[in-house]
Design a protein around this motif. Structure first.
Motif, PDB file in Angstrom:
ATOM      1  N   ASP A 281       3.370 -13.141  -7.091  1.00 15.39           N
ATOM      2  CA  ASP A 281       2.226 -13.125  -6.178  1.00 15.39           C
ATOM      3  C   ASP A 281       1.046 -12.412  -6.832  1.00 15.39           C
ATOM      4  OD1 ASP A 281       0.410 -12.141  -4.070  1.00 15.39           O
ATOM      5  OD2 ASP A 281       1.902 -12.919  -2.674  1.00 15.39           O
ATOM      6  N   GLN A 282      -0.010 -13.159  -7.133  1.00 15.94           N
ATOM      7  CA  GLN A 282      -1.155 -12.599  -7.846  1.00 15.94           C
ATOM      8  C   GLN A 282      -1.852 -11.504  -7.038  1.00 15.94           C
ATOM      9  OE1 GLN A 282      -0.557 -15.800  -7.081  1.00 15.94           O
ATOM     10  NE2 GLN A 282      -1.273 -17.201  -8.666  1.00 15.94           N
ATOM     11  N   GLU A 283      -2.016 -11.728  -5.757  1.00  9.63           N
ATOM     12  CA  GLU A 283      -2.700 -10.739  -4.919  1.00  9.63           C
ATOM     13  C   GLU A 283      -1.926  -9.429  -4.886  1.00  9.63           C
ATOM     14  OE1 GLU A 283      -3.457 -10.432  -0.211  1.00  9.63           O
ATOM     15  OE2 GLU A 283      -4.508 -12.114  -1.161  1.00  9.63           O
ATOM     16  N   GLU A 284      -0.613  -9.528  -4.793  1.00 11.69           N
ATOM     17  CA  GLU A 284       0.249  -8.350  -4.809  1.00 11.69           C
ATOM     18  C   GLU A 284       0.080  -7.581  -6.123  1.00 11.69           C
ATOM     19  OE1 GLU A 284       5.024  -7.998  -4.650  1.00 11.69           O
ATOM     20  OE2 GLU A 284       4.128  -9.403  -3.218  1.00 11.69           O
ATOM     21  N   ALA A 285       0.066  -8.304  -7.238  1.00  7.80           N
ATOM     22  CA  ALA A 285      -0.087  -7.669  -8.546  1.00  7.80           C
ATOM     23  C   ALA A 285      -1.438  -6.962  -8.665  1.00  7.80           C
ATOM     24  CB  ALA A 285       0.064  -8.708  -9.653  1.00  7.80           C
ATOM     25  N   LEU A 286      -2.493  -7.610  -8.200  1.00  4.44           N
ATOM     26  CA  LEU A 286      -3.827  -7.002  -8.262  1.00  4.44           C
ATOM     27  C   LEU A 286      -3.888  -5.725  -7.429  1.00  4.44           C
ATOM     28  CD1 LEU A 286      -6.014 -10.235  -7.928  1.00  4.44           C
ATOM     29  CD2 LEU A 286      -5.835  -8.795  -9.964  1.00  4.44           C
ATOM     30  N   ALA A 287      -3.158  -5.707  -6.312  1.00  9.93           N
ATOM     31  CA  ALA A 287      -3.250  -4.585  -5.380  1.00  9.93           C
ATOM     32  C   ALA A 287      -2.510  -3.343  -5.855  1.00  9.93           C
ATOM     33  CB  ALA A 287      -2.709  -5.006  -4.007  1.00  9.93           C
ATOM     34  N   VAL A 288      -1.415  -3.488  -6.600  1.00  6.96           N
ATOM     35  CA  VAL A 288      -0.557  -2.325  -6.876  1.00  6.96           C
ATOM     36  C   VAL A 288      -0.616  -1.820  -8.315  1.00  6.96           C
ATOM     37  CG1 VAL A 288       1.066  -3.015  -5.071  1.00  6.96           C
ATOM     38  CG2 VAL A 288       1.525  -3.665  -7.443  1.00  6.96           C
ATOM     39  N   SER A 289      -1.161  -2.580  -9.241  1.00  7.38           N
ATOM     40  CA  SER A 289      -0.889  -2.332 -10.663  1.00  7.38           C
ATOM     41  C   SER A 289      -1.928  -1.463 -11.369  1.00  7.38           C
ATOM     42  CB  SER A 289      -0.807  -3.670 -11.410  1.00  7.38           C
ATOM     43  OG  SER A 289       0.075  -4.554 -10.770  1.00  7.38           O
ATOM     44  N   ASP A 290      -1.430  -0.638 -12.311  1.00  8.46           N
ATOM     45  CA  ASP A 290      -2.299  -0.058 -13.335  1.00  8.46           C
ATOM     46  C   ASP A 290      -2.550  -1.079 -14.435  1.00  8.46           C
ATOM     47  OD1 ASP A 290      -2.607   2.743 -12.439  1.00  8.46           O
ATOM     48  OD2 ASP A 290      -0.436   2.798 -12.684  1.00  8.46           O
ATOM     49  N   LYS A 291      -1.499  -1.826 -14.765  1.00  5.39           N
ATOM     50  CA  LYS A 291      -1.596  -2.873 -15.786  1.00  5.39           C
ATOM     51  C   LYS A 291      -0.768  -4.064 -15.341  1.00  5.39           C
ATOM     52  CE  LYS A 291       0.511  -2.572 -19.935  1.00  5.39           C
ATOM     53  NZ  LYS A 291       0.775  -2.166 -21.340  1.00  5.39           N
ATOM     54  N   ILE A 292      -1.280  -5.248 -15.647  1.00  2.75           N
ATOM     55  CA  ILE A 292      -0.548  -6.482 -15.358  1.00  2.75           C
ATOM     56  C   ILE A 292      -0.214  -7.159 -16.680  1.00  2.75           C
ATOM     57  CG2 ILE A 292      -0.660  -8.781 -14.294  1.00  2.75           C
ATOM     58  CD1 ILE A 292      -2.636  -7.623 -12.260  1.00  2.75           C
ATOM     59  N   ILE A 293       1.036  -7.593 -16.812  1.00  2.00           N
ATOM     60  CA  ILE A 293       1.459  -8.394 -17.963  1.00  2.00           C
ATOM     61  C   ILE A 293       1.782  -9.787 -17.433  1.00  2.00           C
ATOM     62  CG2 ILE A 293       3.172  -8.679 -19.790  1.00  2.00           C
ATOM     63  CD1 ILE A 293       3.548  -5.641 -19.796  1.00  2.00           C
ATOM     64  N   VAL A 294       0.938 -10.759 -17.769  1.00  2.00           N
ATOM     65  CA  VAL A 294       1.160 -12.132 -17.320  1.00  2.00           C
ATOM     66  C   VAL A 294       2.016 -12.836 -18.359  1.00  2.00           C
ATOM     67  CG1 VAL A 294       0.113 -14.311 -16.612  1.00  2.00           C
ATOM     68  CG2 VAL A 294      -1.069 -12.155 -16.151  1.00  2.00           C
TER      69      VAL A 294
ATOM     70  N   THR B 281       0.839  -1.201   0.000  1.00  2.00           N
ATOM     71  CA  THR B 281       0.000   0.000   0.000  1.00  2.00           C
ATOM     72  C   THR B 281       0.871   1.246   0.000  1.00  2.00           C
ATOM     73  OG1 THR B 281      -1.774  -1.153   1.177  1.00  2.00           O
ATOM     74  CG2 THR B 281      -1.803   1.245   1.247  1.00  2.00           C
ATOM     75  N   ASP B 282       1.955   1.225   0.781  1.00  2.00           N
ATOM     76  CA  ASP B 282       2.880   2.372   0.812  1.00  2.00           C
ATOM     77  C   ASP B 282       3.471   2.621  -0.574  1.00  2.00           C
ATOM     78  OD1 ASP B 282       2.473   2.652   3.514  1.00  2.00           O
ATOM     79  OD2 ASP B 282       4.305   1.623   4.114  1.00  2.00           O
ATOM     80  N   ILE B 283       3.916   1.543  -1.238  1.00  2.00           N
ATOM     81  CA  ILE B 283       4.535   1.692  -2.561  1.00  2.00           C
ATOM     82  C   ILE B 283       3.538   2.244  -3.562  1.00  2.00           C
ATOM     83  CG2 ILE B 283       5.494   0.406  -4.522  1.00  2.00           C
ATOM     84  CD1 ILE B 283       6.888  -1.423  -2.486  1.00  2.00           C
ATOM     85  N   ARG B 284       2.322   1.713  -3.548  1.00  2.00           N
ATOM     86  CA  ARG B 284       1.291   2.184  -4.489  1.00  2.00           C
ATOM     87  C   ARG B 284       0.928   3.644  -4.227  1.00  2.00           C
ATOM     88  NH1 ARG B 284      -0.429   2.509  -9.456  1.00  2.00           N
ATOM     89  NH2 ARG B 284      -2.666   2.252  -9.755  1.00  2.00           N
ATOM     90  N   ASP B 285       0.761   4.007  -2.953  1.00  2.00           N
ATOM     91  CA  ASP B 285       0.435   5.399  -2.624  1.00  2.00           C
ATOM     92  C   ASP B 285       1.549   6.344  -3.067  1.00  2.00           C
ATOM     93  OD1 ASP B 285      -1.928   4.559  -1.516  1.00  2.00           O
ATOM     94  OD2 ASP B 285      -1.276   4.751   0.569  1.00  2.00           O
ATOM     95  N   LEU B 286       2.787   5.931  -2.856  1.00  2.09           N
ATOM     96  CA  LEU B 286       3.929   6.749  -3.237  1.00  2.09           C
ATOM     97  C   LEU B 286       3.992   6.917  -4.751  1.00  2.09           C
ATOM     98  CD1 LEU B 286       6.302   8.108  -1.724  1.00  2.09           C
ATOM     99  CD2 LEU B 286       7.641   6.055  -2.202  1.00  2.09           C
TER     100      LEU B 286
END
Length: 351
Positions: free
Chosen positions: A196-209, A177-182
């Motif tokens: 980590d899928q949950e981590e990717a969902l939480a921080v990303s504008d776009k995900i490339i799988v 959350t800190d990284i995304r807010d920053l």
């Protein structure tokens, strides 16, 4: 002041002796966005990050940062900064000196470097921790020191290689959350690598799988979760049961699908009538000891985990993994149950 840059890979390949890590990779990261490279071990995501950082060079193709061709440039001429999995802090230096290190190496005076480093510590909420050694800081604080050390260099692109893997689960949630807010507050471009899928969902504008060096699917987190292009994506983007269904009717962007004896109206972009497959999220399946449902089943396994119960239920469509967070009662093994589905947990898999 950070000036975010774009990232472009144009038909980039990378071959090692007897092994092709990236056959032909093309991707774009827009300025000011956080894009996550996600995939299982060996999918090529770390190789992609190392190519971008200049720690490896491609066998063929071009890499551009901020519109500049950096394909053959060394790492120190690429205007990127990297946050490593291990943080790579100097244990004998305090937090301020760790953040200053790269600034001094770039030719700033000690006074200029100190001023910039203090500003960097303030950005990550650690302005009062500058005199402490890394051993005197928590894992989350060490991670933020590593981020500050990278940001004070004002790179066009910040690279993060599995940045939360050394933290416990509760701390991972807080630091991501800190990284995304920053990132949103400062608007820098970030390329983030994780499995980590949950981590990717939480921080990303776009995900490339990524899968076997190729892009399996890319898009906004919600798109990948709700509209997977394959069974691999459906199962990788959060746990999923894959079940057969029948698409009976299409109306605009919606589809009427049948599972067992019940019909459900769900998202249907790109669907066709006929036999299809659904990804069913385990937390959107309901069990009843009696009554009607889409399927009949029998409980074969049950695990109590404090805040939820996990079941495995054998049905006519195969075994289903189910997460019950309501926990009104714990159903015994061999209980005959009615199985039903909540439409928001159903995702059609593109053919």
């Amino acid at each position: 002041m950070i000036s975010p840059g774009s990232v472009v890979f144009e038909h980039v390949s990378k071959r090692f002796a007897g092994f092709t890590a990236l056959p032909d990779l093309s991707l774009t990261v827009e300025p000011g966005t956080l894009v996550t490279l996600l995939g299982p071990s060996g999918c090529g995501k770390t190789t992609t990050l190392r190519l971008l950082a200049g720690l490896e060079h491609p066998t063929s193709g071009r890499i551009l940062i901020g519109g500049k061709d950096v394909t053959q440039l060394p790492a120190n001429e690429r205007d990127v900064a990297m946050v490593f999995q291990s943080y790579a802090l100097f244990p004998h230096m305090n937090a301020l000196d760790n953040v200053m290190y790269g600034l001094l190496s770039s030719g700033l005076t000690k006074r200029e470097a100190q001023d910039r480093a203090r500003e960097g510590l303030k950005l990550v909420g650690l302005e009062h921790q500058g005199e402490r050694l890394p051993s005197e800081l928590s894992g989350g604080q060490q991670q933020r020191i590593a981020v500050a050390r990278a940001l004070v260099l004002e790179p066009q692109v910040l690279l993060l290689d599995e940045p939360l893997s050394n933290l416990d689960e509760r701390l991972r949630r807080r630091v991501r959350t800190d990284i995304r807010d920053l990132q949103q507050r400062l608007g820098f471009t970030a390329v983030y690598v994780t499995h980590d899928q949950e981590e990717a969902l939480a921080v990303s504008d776009k995900i490339i799988v990524m899968k076997e060096g190729n892009i399996a699917q890319q898009g906004a987190p919600e798109t990948l979760y709700h509209s997977p292009s394959s069974v691999f994506i459906a199962d990788f983007m959060g746990e999923a049961n894959i079940v057969p269904c029948e698409v009976e009717q299409l109306e605009g962007s919606e589809a009427l699908v049948r599972i067992g004896s019940q019909q459900y109206r769900i998202r249907g972009e790109g669907a066709q009538k006929g036999a299809a497959q659904l990804a069913v999220r385990p937390q959107f399946i309901t069990l009843r000891g009696e009554g009607t449902g889409a399927l009949k089943g029998e409980i074969t396994h049950s695990t109590w985990l404090g805040n939820h119960i996990e079941y495995e239920v054998q049905t006519e469509l195969g075994s289903l993994f189910i997460v019950d967070s309501m926990m009104e009662q714990r159903l015994a093994l061999s209980t005959r149950v009615a199985v039903d589905f909540k439409p928001q947990g159903l995702a059609l898999i593109a053919r």
